[in-house]
Design a protein around this motif. Structure first.
Motif, short mmCIF file in Angstrom:
data_model
loop_
_atom_site.label_atom_id
_atom_site.label_comp_id
_atom_site.label_asym_id
_atom_site.label_seq_id
_atom_site.Cartn_x
_atom_site.Cartn_y
_atom_site.Cartn_z
N ALA B 416 -6.94 -2.21 -11.33
CA ALA B 416 -7.49 -1.72 -12.59
C ALA B 416 -7.07 -0.25 -12.73
O ALA B 416 -6.87 0.42 -11.72
N PRO B 417 -6.94 0.21 -13.96
CA PRO B 417 -6.32 1.53 -14.15
C PRO B 417 -6.95 2.68 -13.35
O PRO B 417 -6.24 3.40 -12.65
N ASP B 418 -8.25 2.86 -13.46
CA ASP B 418 -8.85 3.99 -12.74
C ASP B 418 -8.73 3.81 -11.23
O ASP B 418 -8.47 4.76 -10.49
N ALA B 419 -8.93 2.58 -10.77
CA ALA B 419 -8.83 2.32 -9.33
C ALA B 419 -7.41 2.55 -8.83
O ALA B 419 -7.20 3.06 -7.73
N MET B 420 -6.43 2.18 -9.65
CA MET B 420 -5.04 2.45 -9.27
C MET B 420 -4.76 3.94 -9.15
O MET B 420 -4.01 4.38 -8.28
N THR B 421 -5.34 4.69 -10.06
CA THR B 421 -5.15 6.14 -10.01
C THR B 421 -5.78 6.70 -8.74
O THR B 421 -5.19 7.55 -8.06
N ARG B 422 -6.97 6.21 -8.42
CA ARG B 422 -7.61 6.67 -7.18
C ARG B 422 -6.76 6.28 -5.97
O ARG B 422 -6.65 7.03 -5.00
N PHE B 423 -6.20 5.09 -6.01
CA PHE B 423 -5.34 4.62 -4.92
C PHE B 423 -4.18 5.58 -4.70
O PHE B 423 -3.90 5.99 -3.56
N ARG B 424 -3.48 5.93 -5.75
CA ARG B 424 -2.34 6.85 -5.59
C ARG B 424 -2.82 8.20 -5.05
O ARG B 424 -2.20 8.79 -4.17
N ALA B 425 -3.93 8.68 -5.61
CA ALA B 425 -4.42 9.99 -5.17
C ALA B 425 -4.85 9.95 -3.70
O ALA B 425 -4.70 10.92 -2.97
N ALA B 426 -5.37 8.80 -3.28
CA ALA B 426 -5.89 8.70 -1.92
C ALA B 426 -4.80 8.48 -0.88
O ALA B 426 -4.98 8.79 0.29
N THR B 427 -3.66 7.92 -1.29
CA THR B 427 -2.64 7.58 -0.30
C THR B 427 -1.42 8.49 -0.33
O THR B 427 -0.80 8.70 0.71
N THR B 428 -1.09 9.02 -1.49
CA THR B 428 0.20 9.71 -1.62
C THR B 428 0.26 10.99 -0.81
O THR B 428 1.29 11.29 -0.18
N GLU B 429 -0.81 11.75 -0.78
CA GLU B 429 -0.75 13.03 -0.08
C GLU B 429 -0.50 12.85 1.43
O GLU B 429 0.05 13.72 2.08
N THR B 430 -0.92 11.72 1.95
CA THR B 430 -0.69 11.44 3.37
C THR B 430 0.62 10.70 3.62
O THR B 430 1.34 11.00 4.56
N ALA B 431 0.92 9.73 2.79
CA ALA B 431 2.03 8.82 3.10
C ALA B 431 3.13 8.79 2.05
O ALA B 431 4.11 8.07 2.21
N GLY B 432 3.00 9.58 0.99
CA GLY B 432 4.01 9.58 -0.05
C GLY B 432 4.05 8.28 -0.83
O GLY B 432 3.13 7.45 -0.74
N PHE B 433 5.09 8.11 -1.62
CA PHE B 433 5.23 6.90 -2.43
C PHE B 433 5.97 5.80 -1.69
O PHE B 433 5.83 4.63 -1.99
N TYR B 434 6.75 6.18 -0.69
CA TYR B 434 7.71 5.24 -0.13
C TYR B 434 7.14 4.39 1.01
O TYR B 434 7.86 3.62 1.61
N ARG B 435 5.87 4.56 1.30
CA ARG B 435 5.20 3.65 2.23
C ARG B 435 4.32 2.67 1.48
O ARG B 435 3.60 1.90 2.12
N SER B 436 4.34 2.72 0.16
CA SER B 436 3.54 1.75 -0.60
C SER B 436 4.39 0.55 -0.96
O SER B 436 5.61 0.58 -0.87
N SER B 437 3.72 -0.51 -1.37
CA SER B 437 4.37 -1.82 -1.45
C SER B 437 5.05 -2.10 -2.77
O SER B 437 5.73 -3.12 -2.90
N GLY B 438 4.87 -1.23 -3.75
CA GLY B 438 5.20 -1.64 -5.11
C GLY B 438 4.06 -2.51 -5.63
O GLY B 438 3.23 -2.99 -4.85
N PHE B 439 4.06 -2.71 -6.93
CA PHE B 439 2.93 -3.41 -7.52
C PHE B 439 2.96 -4.91 -7.19
O PHE B 439 4.01 -5.53 -7.18
N ILE B 440 1.79 -5.45 -6.93
CA ILE B 440 1.61 -6.88 -6.67
C ILE B 440 0.56 -7.38 -7.66
O ILE B 440 -0.52 -6.81 -7.74
N ASP B 441 0.87 -8.46 -8.41
CA ASP B 441 -0.11 -8.85 -9.43
C ASP B 441 -1.16 -9.81 -8.91
O ASP B 441 -2.25 -9.87 -9.45
N ASP B 442 -0.85 -10.59 -7.89
CA ASP B 442 -1.86 -11.42 -7.22
C ASP B 442 -2.60 -12.34 -8.18
O ASP B 442 -3.75 -12.67 -7.95
N THR B 443 -1.96 -12.77 -9.23
CA THR B 443 -2.74 -13.45 -10.28
C THR B 443 -2.48 -14.94 -10.36
O THR B 443 -1.41 -15.43 -10.04
#
Lengths: 496, 496, 496
Positions: B416-443
């Motif tokens: 969800a939009p706000d949760a995604m924003t929190r996710f980026r803010a919570a992970t990027t400063e430690t691990a950057g963008f390149y340790r994340s998986s890319g978006f998964i829709d799981d739907t």
């Protein structure tokens, strides 16, 4: 602080133009104030020896586990970065960083590296695989200049107070040497530490001291973990040495006396705090008989896991008691599981990037300590966490009641702009600004010190500016707060 | 992606005008790129059969537990929505949603529904009790057109890769049928999957493929939970069938071999990953004797709760070992207590909206697995959580060190939009963008796929734009990042 | 609501100008609506006696543990503030607050104090050591006026419904007195509670009632903790009195009957809810024999810690059963460890600022209760937490499925602007707005009621405005939502 031509002067400030204007003014009012760094890991030897830094790899790669960890995650062998003292090619190590620069985009490390390169060293090229060699050579050129010797930088950074971290048995001769070389003591003898308003560079090496000391103060910090925790490597041997060196008997009372004696030694050498790193902030009070029993069992290696935990918890409480008695500020860094990857630890040693946080709670675990000493006026207990959930839930409420408890600045993985903003938002509404510790850089990377303090000043200015624009504090209160955060608050918390 | 006349083209982007401009430009640069969906729950049958969707209730209500749960909370009986295969009136079910539309205001589901109705189906009326019947009929009209058959939509959505989720004993004949019908394999044979820059609709059904395949790729995913967890319903029967089907002996070694054989079968049919859903990310290493003992006890139903947990934990570790051996990416979805309401489960079955998250920790539980396989280059372990506290505390630090660990995109309630924003803010400063998986829709909701990916692209553009405006990354780095997040990153993480 | 000349009319609204404009319009549309306060701690006696407040210390210091705690943390003795009923100088107590005003900068308390002084009392001076005496005298002058008597303020605040918190054995004679004095009952008899649109002051004392009651309604709340928890002080004595007063036998059935009888008494006196404060939200179902056994053991003081916990957990479940039967809304306040500092408790009593939150989980602990009663239409269970991690992880998912579960407003330390914003962001995407409880002020500080409700209205307006500007909800939906949040939602949740 340093402003590179290439760096945005408004960096880290809020985007909204009105907010940014206020934040910038608040930031400008404190950007040039001296640096107080009451907890960190720069070795005293660096300043005592005052040797030129070797090269860009030593400066930015090998010793910075924030950097090596992310390169490791990308598949780079730690050995190629010089980790673990393995023979390596520093230019190649730097190239590995430079060619993986995008991995650090958005990270705290990436920001600091940029600040160090442009702000401290004046490198104007963007880092990339293509520019790696040129920058390596430019860095080498800078480092050969006297203006970039450690003491010159110490002075240029405007450091008023710098604490190192030291083993309780350290004779602190490096600190003696620093005193002899014109570094001040905790009382802030250095006139040079005043810092010019406006934040421009302070000039070349040495500077012209106006007071009794030529440089700001450097003080040791008492870090006794390995003598307090039966699970620490070499605990029994360490305690035996401690007892031998202090002439203490092998009893619990003798052991406590030995620790107290070393604390006094540290205090005599300018220490203002004792630092404790623990997996969990667990404390327990024991009677003398049980303490003696556990001490002997821990030394003999016969204590089971539960007993070792209780002993450790009791020693944390005893440490608080010693702080009540001798006045050393007690800093508590909790919640990191060290050396998560045994294979890496065996190959490269500790502090190689795989210390991983765990869920942490303070309310119950610290209660025995706080029941006993929490109301003592002489106790200053600064709580650091890497579990953000504890900010609003436990640390701010504790610091909002106990006069002894202070909210430690965002630490380790949380020492980053967005995390700092969350920290302020999570703690201020409960405990205000005046129960927080002031910024602590906690760094091994000497060149990153100004960038880290500057980051905190920018983030706090942005946070406080928002409160002004939301009508929650007056502009004049905001000006006082941002100044207090870098002056009166850290001085009061660390008894400077 | 689709832009409805009624929808704000700047939706989900930051409000600040300057930020929004940058975010919009970044978003526009990736909005038309093809969709990579490496984990989801759309059944292969949907595309293999290519039947028209029945009606608005089937599309938007009955099968979407995000929707039915909130209606249920408002007092609507699940049966009236068609949940549990109960006979129901689809028009009435749709009316129940339409007349409770305000319940979804601000929710992720509400946003997706809006996007599907306006973006995919071109419905311009606002949903309400009054418009319910008209919209129902408009939807029916659309669905009757060949342009809205599943394959046509698949093509129109610009899907380059879509993973389904499948039982290990599935023969994957639907996937065979898809291959025969012109769907690509994991290697991206489909020329049609390129996606037109600009993001406009790709035209009618079929499209004109330029490559070897007419459509993008569809691949199965190996989902073995019920064969690994003694607490799963029908575990013993499932394992018995597995052994029988693979001709394996009823020993632990036979069982492992049977699983390995089915993984190979999946790999031969294009699978790139194995998916594990667990209540807790707990792993344990066992010797062969103990593993055999627990396996037999689990099959016999004589293992106690602790033994079942250990067996489960060992099978998670064994699954990682298999991934090291055969290269299947291992995705781990942890921390959801399934079927919280037994009465509802008994009446309506699983996946009916009462799976509730629990507090989750990874650092200790995954350690045995990571100690053993965490440094293996062939292991890709993607961690998904619904406990946000683990982002900054555990997942980002783990992914910032272990080359095998990736940070899974925000999942389930956090998608969800706000949760995604929190996710980026919570992970990027430690691990950057390149340790994340890319978006998964799981739907499960096929029509929501473009909306979900579009949401991630918008949110990431907004997040990255902020870093640009805060002087933390350059504009050109930002452009690279937003593109990598939807191209090179998911391809690398999922070995596409 | 009140607008001081000195206060920014846009306070607490977002800084971005466009967002602020929308937020302001949304706020203006609800700022004048009456206050519904379905859970709080203002004593009925205050309104029944309608005596003038004594002075600024009584109003703002002594009884507000948010204030005294932070002064205590700064080294002020609680006794000097009048805590614990100790003789003290009120002017001096006020001076202690005034001269430490900066400690409250950025806190919720500081904001409320400002609002009360300027908004309610019309004090235009800024508080400081210098202005302390002048303000003290100005406050005294105001308090001497009939316009500042409790009932006049109740009317002026536009309170439509106010719940107190009461002991189950309270005879509720103060509530009878209020009814006799023209206060309404839960049915909202008071025409005067309509509130003038625009939010201006409602005029002098009394007001001119248009309906059957002169004032808004005041209702008691059933708060049985000390009769349900064997660990509560005086549990056995309390239960004995309860049994004696109700003529019940000393059996578990008698005990349940006694509680039910008192609940009926409360309902007859206008109560709409029963409030439960627990350390952990743990529930357990027991058969009659085991319940009887534990009850007798708890009364006899022979139950061990585990048994006491189980009994407590069963009584929470029994309380839900009673709510199913008699319709009282069940509010659950979980996760606070009371009286953390025993020394302070012994000197000053409970509620003196050292109740500290602990990590809390709901998913498993509430399951027995929800399995049994969660689908009952007559149960309304409102969950309050001081552990923010539970918002997105547990409470919103639970409330998004169970028709009985509602998301309680941010409570205690979280009743503050930034925390409220985080609350909405954490819960809305999963559960929307209509599963939340509406604002609850939970306050002992009568004068802070309008400030607290106004804060929630401002924060919600800002949050909703952002959704509008991000294209996630329409402007007209936003207008409905902000209005529902202060009208239909709290009325529905609390069955008003």
């Amino acid at each position: 602080m340093y402003l590179s031509q290439r760096r945005d002067p408004d960096r880290l400030l809020p985007s909204d133009p009105a907010l940014r204007r206020t934040a910038r003014e608040l930031y400008d009012s404190v950007s040039g104030l001296p640096i107080i760094s009451p907890h960190g890991h720069v070795p005293a030897r660096l300043l005592a020896e005052n040797r030129a830094f070797a090269n860009a790899a030593e400066l930015f790669v090998t010793h910075d586990h924030y950097v090596t960890r992310l390169l490791h995650a990308a598949g780079v062998d730690l050995g190629a970065l010089g980790v673990g003292g393995i023979h390596f090619d520093p230019r190649e190590a730097w190239r590995l960083l430079a060619s993986n620069w995008q991995l650090f985009a958005g990270t705290a490390s990436g920001y600091w590296l940029d600040e160090e390169l442009t702000g401290v060293l004046g490198i104007e090229l963007e880092v990339s695989a293509e520019t790696a060699d040129t920058i390596y050579d430019q860095v080498a050129e800078r480092l050969a200049s006297p203006a970039f010797l450690p003491r010159a930088l110490f002075d240029q950074f405007g450091i008023e107070f710098l604490a190192t971290t030291d083993d309780p048995l350290d004779e602190l001769d490096q600190h003696d040497a620093l005193r002899a070389a014109g570094f001040g003591a905790a009382g802030f003898g250095a006139g040079s530490a005043g810092g010019a308003p406006g934040g421009g560079p302070r000039g070349g090496a040495g500077g012209s001291a106006g007071g009794s000391a030529e440089f700001g103060a450097v003080a040791p910090t008492f870090r006794p973990d390995r003598y307090l925790d039966p699970d620490a490597r070499g605990f029994a041997e360490g305690v035996a040495t401690l007892l031998a060196r202090t002439g203490a008997s092998a009893t619990f009372a003798g052991y406590l006396g030995a620790l107290e004696q070393r604390r006094r030694y540290f205090i005599e050498h300018g220490a203002v705090s004792a630092d404790h790193g623990v997996l969990e902030p667990f404390t327990v009070d024991l009677d003398a008989v049980e303490a003696e029993r556990l001490f002997q069992a821990a030394l003999a290696g016969t204590a089971d896991a539960g007993e070792r935990r209780v002993f450790r918890g009791h020693m944390l409480l005893q440490s608080a008691r010693m702080s009540v008695d001798d006045g050393l500020v007690m800093t508590l860094h909790a919640g990191v599981l060290r050396n998560h990857s045994t294979a890496t630890f065996n190959r490269f040693g500790p502090d190689t990037g795989h210390d991983i946080p765990v869920a942490t709670t303070f309310t119950r675990g610290l209660r025995p300590l706080l029941e006993k000493y929490g109301l003592e006026p002489s106790l200053h207990l600064v709580l650091f966490t890497v579990d953000e959930t504890t900010y609003s839930r436990e640390i701010a409420p504790l610091a909002g009641f106990y006069p002894s408890v202070y909210i430690g600045a965002p630490w380790w993985f949380l020492d980053a702009p967005d995390a700092m903003t969350r920290f302020r938002a999570a703690t201020t509404e409960t405990a205000g600004f005046y129960r927080s510790s002031g910024f602590i850089d906690d760094t091994r990377a000497f060149l990153s010190i100004p960038a880290r303090h500057d980051t905190a000043r920018r983030v706090d200015a942005g946070f406080v500016a928002r409160l002004v624009h939301e009508g929650r504090i007056t502009r004049s209160a905001a000006e006082t707060i941002v100044r207090d955060l870098v002056t009166t608050i850290p001085r009061a918390v660390f008894k400077l």
